[in-house]
Design an enzyme around this catalytic site. Structure first.
Site, PDB file in Angstrom:
ATOM      1  N   GLU A 188       0.848  -1.196   0.000  1.00 25.36           N
ATOM      2  CA  GLU A 188       0.000   0.000   0.000  1.00 25.36           C
ATOM      3  C   GLU A 188       0.884   1.246   0.000  1.00 25.36           C
ATOM      4  O   GLU A 188       1.698   1.428   0.913  1.00 25.36           O
ATOM      5  CB  GLU A 188      -0.893   0.017   1.236  1.00 25.36           C
ATOM      6  CG  GLU A 188      -1.682   1.293   1.409  1.00 25.36           C
ATOM      7  CD  GLU A 188      -2.337   1.398   2.782  1.00 25.36           C
ATOM      8  OE1 GLU A 188      -2.803   2.508   3.123  1.00 25.36           O
ATOM      9  OE2 GLU A 188      -2.374   0.392   3.530  1.00 25.36           O
ATOM     10  N   ARG A 228      -0.021  10.350   0.887  1.00 24.89           N
ATOM     11  CA  ARG A 228       0.270  11.368   1.897  1.00 24.89           C
ATOM     12  C   ARG A 228       1.434  12.270   1.508  1.00 24.89           C
ATOM     13  O   ARG A 228       1.816  13.153   2.281  1.00 24.89           O
ATOM     14  CB  ARG A 228       0.577  10.713   3.246  1.00 24.89           C
ATOM     15  CG  ARG A 228      -0.549   9.862   3.796  1.00 24.89           C
ATOM     16  CD  ARG A 228      -0.186   9.286   5.139  1.00 24.89           C
ATOM     17  NE  ARG A 228      -1.081   8.204   5.521  1.00 24.89           N
ATOM     18  CZ  ARG A 228      -0.914   7.441   6.594  1.00 24.89           C
ATOM     19  NH1 ARG A 228       0.111   7.670   7.402  1.00 24.89           N
ATOM     20  NH2 ARG A 228      -1.764   6.470   6.866  1.00 24.89           N
ATOM     21  N   LYS A 287     -10.948  -2.922   6.704  1.00 26.78           N
ATOM     22  CA  LYS A 287      -9.812  -2.424   7.476  1.00 26.78           C
ATOM     23  C   LYS A 287     -10.337  -1.955   8.836  1.00 26.78           C
ATOM     24  O   LYS A 287     -11.222  -1.103   8.892  1.00 26.78           O
ATOM     25  CB  LYS A 287      -9.145  -1.265   6.730  1.00 26.78           C
ATOM     26  CG  LYS A 287      -8.021  -0.578   7.487  1.00 26.78           C
ATOM     27  CD  LYS A 287      -7.430   0.528   6.635  1.00 26.78           C
ATOM     28  CE  LYS A 287      -6.337   1.285   7.373  1.00 26.78           C
ATOM     29  NZ  LYS A 287      -5.691   2.301   6.518  1.00 26.78           N
TER      30      LYS A 287
END
Length: 211
Positions: A45, A49, A132
């Site tokens: 992943e 950001r 998640k």
């Protein structure tokens, strides 16, 4: 009900840890992914950001043996950008109707975030049964996850947020945990220093966590 999580469940089951990467420099992308894959972590992943994140995904997607996803998906625009960059799955910290609609429109398998029983139930109603659990430790950790799993045993989870080598095995003892998300396998300073052998070793240890 035909569940929409089949592909994401397959991806989560490839390795016990999905590294959540924060990469500042696209030059680090390929050697970082190669080190993780060599260590046995093949689903990766890349969090959106940093300004470099989409370029990092583009640099990683053609590396043999790995599946690159985009994390911290928040808006429909994030979803479209991640898919255009080549991401093959998405991860979100929480979930909105617009985010789900965008992922379904782009045919991007989504690991949607949830932290409460009500959120889990709402996602189950929408056809998602692999979620998640985030932020895991801040949301009650293993005891909270066990309680949710006891009430909703059909749900599979990837806990993320505060997961470390010290507590990861305890999460795997909870019901239907298929993998955990974590960033300890690729610390920021280790990435910046280009210590790829060290990252490969961390990945190799992480790949044994549920054995």
């Amino acid at each position: 009900m035909p569940f929409k999580s089949a592909r994401i469940n397959e991806i989560c089951a490839l390795a016990p840890v999905v590294p959540a990467l924060v990469v500042e420099d696209v030059r680090h992308a390929r050697p970082l992914a190669e080190a993780l894959v060599a260590g046995g972590l093949v689903a990766i992943e890349v969090t959106l950001r940093t300004p470099a994140a989409l370029d990092v995904i583009r640099a990683m997607v053609d590396i043999p043996g790995c599946l690159i996803g985009a994390g911290t998906l928040v808006t429909a625009r994030d979803v479209r950008a991640a898919k255009a960059a080549g991401a093959v799955f998405g991860v979100s910290p929480g979930t909105t109707d617009q985010l789900i609609a965008a992922c379904e429109a782009e045919e991007l398998p989504l690991l949607p975030g949830a932290s409460t029983t009500s959120e889990v139930m709402a996602l189950l109603e929408k056809g998602y049964d692999t979620l998640k659990f985030f932020p895991a430790e801040a949301s009650g950790g293993v005891p909270a996850l066990r309680s949710i799993s006891a009430a909703l045993p059909r749900i599979s989870f990837c806990p993320s947020g505060g997961i470390t080598p010290a507590n990861a095995r305890e999460y795997f003892s909870a019901a239907r945990v298929v993998c955990v998300g974590g960033n300890w396998v690729a610390p920021a300073e280790t990435i910046k220093a280009g210590h790829w052998t060290e990252i490969e070793a961390l990945a190799r240890e992480a790949a044994k966590l549920n054995s």
